[in-house]
Design a protein around this motif. Structure first.
Motif, PDB file in Angstrom:
ATOM      1  N   ASN A   1       4.449  -1.938  -3.716  1.00 44.27           N
ATOM      2  CA  ASN A   1       3.378  -1.746  -4.677  1.00 44.27           C
ATOM      3  C   ASN A   1       2.594  -0.499  -4.271  1.00 44.27           C
ATOM      4  O   ASN A   1       2.104  -0.410  -3.153  1.00 44.27           O
TER       5      ASN A   1
ATOM      6  N   LYS B   1      -0.326   0.615  -5.207  1.00 38.99           N
ATOM      7  CA  LYS B   1      -1.741   0.377  -4.907  1.00 38.99           C
ATOM      8  C   LYS B   1      -1.921  -0.210  -3.514  1.00 38.99           C
ATOM      9  O   LYS B   1      -2.829   0.177  -2.774  1.00 38.99           O
ATOM     10  N   ILE B   2      -1.039  -1.141  -3.166  1.00 37.40           N
ATOM     11  CA  ILE B   2      -1.134  -1.744  -1.827  1.00 37.40           C
ATOM     12  C   ILE B   2      -0.830  -0.704  -0.757  1.00 37.40           C
ATOM     13  O   ILE B   2      -1.465  -0.670   0.298  1.00 37.40           O
ATOM     14  N   ASN B   3       0.135   0.155  -1.055  1.00 36.66           N
ATOM     15  CA  ASN B   3       0.461   1.202  -0.080  1.00 36.66           C
ATOM     16  C   ASN B   3      -0.706   2.159   0.122  1.00 36.66           C
ATOM     17  O   ASN B   3      -1.007   2.567   1.253  1.00 36.66           O
TER      18      ASN B   3
ATOM     19  N   GLN C   1      -3.330   0.377   2.129  1.00 40.99           N
ATOM     20  CA  GLN C   1      -2.912   0.269   3.530  1.00 40.99           C
ATOM     21  C   GLN C   1      -3.090   1.588   4.262  1.00 40.99           C
ATOM     22  O   GLN C   1      -3.474   1.609   5.440  1.00 40.99           O
TER      23      GLN C   1
ATOM     24  N   MET D   1     -10.734  -4.594   3.379  1.00 38.92           N
ATOM     25  CA  MET D   1     -10.228  -5.762   2.678  1.00 38.92           C
ATOM     26  C   MET D   1     -10.976  -7.023   3.090  1.00 38.92           C
ATOM     27  O   MET D   1     -11.312  -7.875   2.256  1.00 38.92           O
TER      28      MET D   1
END
Length: 320
Positions: free
Chosen positions: A191, A193-195, A198, A207
């Motif tokens: 994903n 956005k998650i990358n 991160q 988070m």
């Protein structure tokens, strides 16, 4: 006049029908051109098996269009000199491929096993030419050169499903151990956005703080909502209690003496005159007490109507 109009209408109807039929032919021919040879496995040792439990080389055909296509009547071949080597049978509903879906053909030289079993096979020692040919037996829809010495249980697949490049085959194809028979070659397991999150927050501090803020905000909203509901309920209960107390006080109040008074002066004068006349006539059996006694005659002489009325001349004559 009607005889002239009717032939003209018939000609117009015939021409429109022919035009519709002619326009539908290119559309159907264009839809079948969206079929692609998407993935090929040559040495199937411990991989995909058919409905008979056998492992054999297989070819995946993919529908890259947004419409449904039917492969019935088309041809699959491994010989550029024989484009009609294997005809896909007609009448099988499984040859209808939905948009962005695929079907798998097994190159096991056993066509009697069903529609998806070819009459030729593939060997890992030599390169192979594969082509998907239109139902006319001459128009090549898609073709590919499969290199030799592909490792066992590896496939030769398109990098992007159904995408045909104008350059060399190396730009569109690659050898992969991640085989996907009957499914998409590109599996998105990441994903963006998650990358990005991160990369911006490698320790997860942002988070964690965000999650805590969300939880505490929800709890605060619930507290305020319950508090508001409680205040409203208490006010309603207080008003009801006040109304009950007022009603009870009215019901249990002792009766009070009612003194009747009048503000009309004529009534007061009449009462005074009546009391005066009664006292002058000696009424009352005891001091401080008024009694009313009936009078002996009904009418006073001065108020008797018989005395007030005088007989007329005619009445006197009648009496005489």
């Amino acid at each position: 006049m009607r005889r002239v109009i009717r032939p003209a209408l018939r000609r117009l109807l015939l021409l429109s029908t022919i035009a519709i039929l002619c326009s539908s032919l290119p559309l159907s021919a264009q839809s079948i051109t969206a079929a692609r040879i998407n993935e090929v496995m040559i040495d199937n040792v411990d991989n995909y098996i058919d409905s008979y439990g056998k492992r054999s080389p297989w070819i995946e055909v993919y529908n890259s269009s947004a419409g449904t296509i039917d492969l019935a009547g088309c041809f699959l071949t491994d010989d550029p000199q024989d484009l009609k080597k294997y005809m896909i049978p007609k009448g099988d509903v499984l040859t209808v491929v939905k948009p962005r879906q695929s079907v798998v053909f097994f190159a096991d030289e056993m066509p009697l096993r069903g529609t998806f079993h070819l009459n030729f096979t593939l060997t890992p020692e030599a390169p192979h030419y594969l082509a998907l040919v239109s139902s006319d037996g001459s128009s090549i829809i898609d073709e590919v050169e499969v290199p030799a010495a592909i490792p066992a249980d590896h496939s030769y697949a398109r990098i992007d499903d159904g995408v045909r490049t104008a350059g060399a085959a190396a730009e569109a194809w690659h050898i992969t151990q991640h085989t996907t028979p009957g499914s998409n070659n590109v599996v998105k397991d990441k994903n963006e956005k998650i990358n990005r999150l991160q990369a911006a927050d490698p320790n997860g501090f942002v988070m964690t703080v965000t999650a805590m803020l969300v939880v505490f905000s929800g709890l605060l909203i619930l507290f305020l909502a319950y508090k508001l509901v409680g205040i409203v309920a208490m006010r309603i209960e207080g008003r009801q209690e006040t109304l009950r107390s007022r009603l009870n006080s009215r019901l249990h109040r002792e009766p009070t003496e009612v003194v009747s008074t009048t503000e009309d002066p004529l009534v007061a004068v009449a009462i005074s005159l009546a009391l005066t006349s009664e006292l002058e006539m000696g009424g009352g059996e005891a001091p401080g007490r008024l009694t009313i006694q009936p009078r002996p005659q009904l009418y006073d002489p001065w108020s008797d109507k018989s005395q007030m009325m005088r007989p007329t001349v005619e009445c006197k004559r009648l009496k005489a």
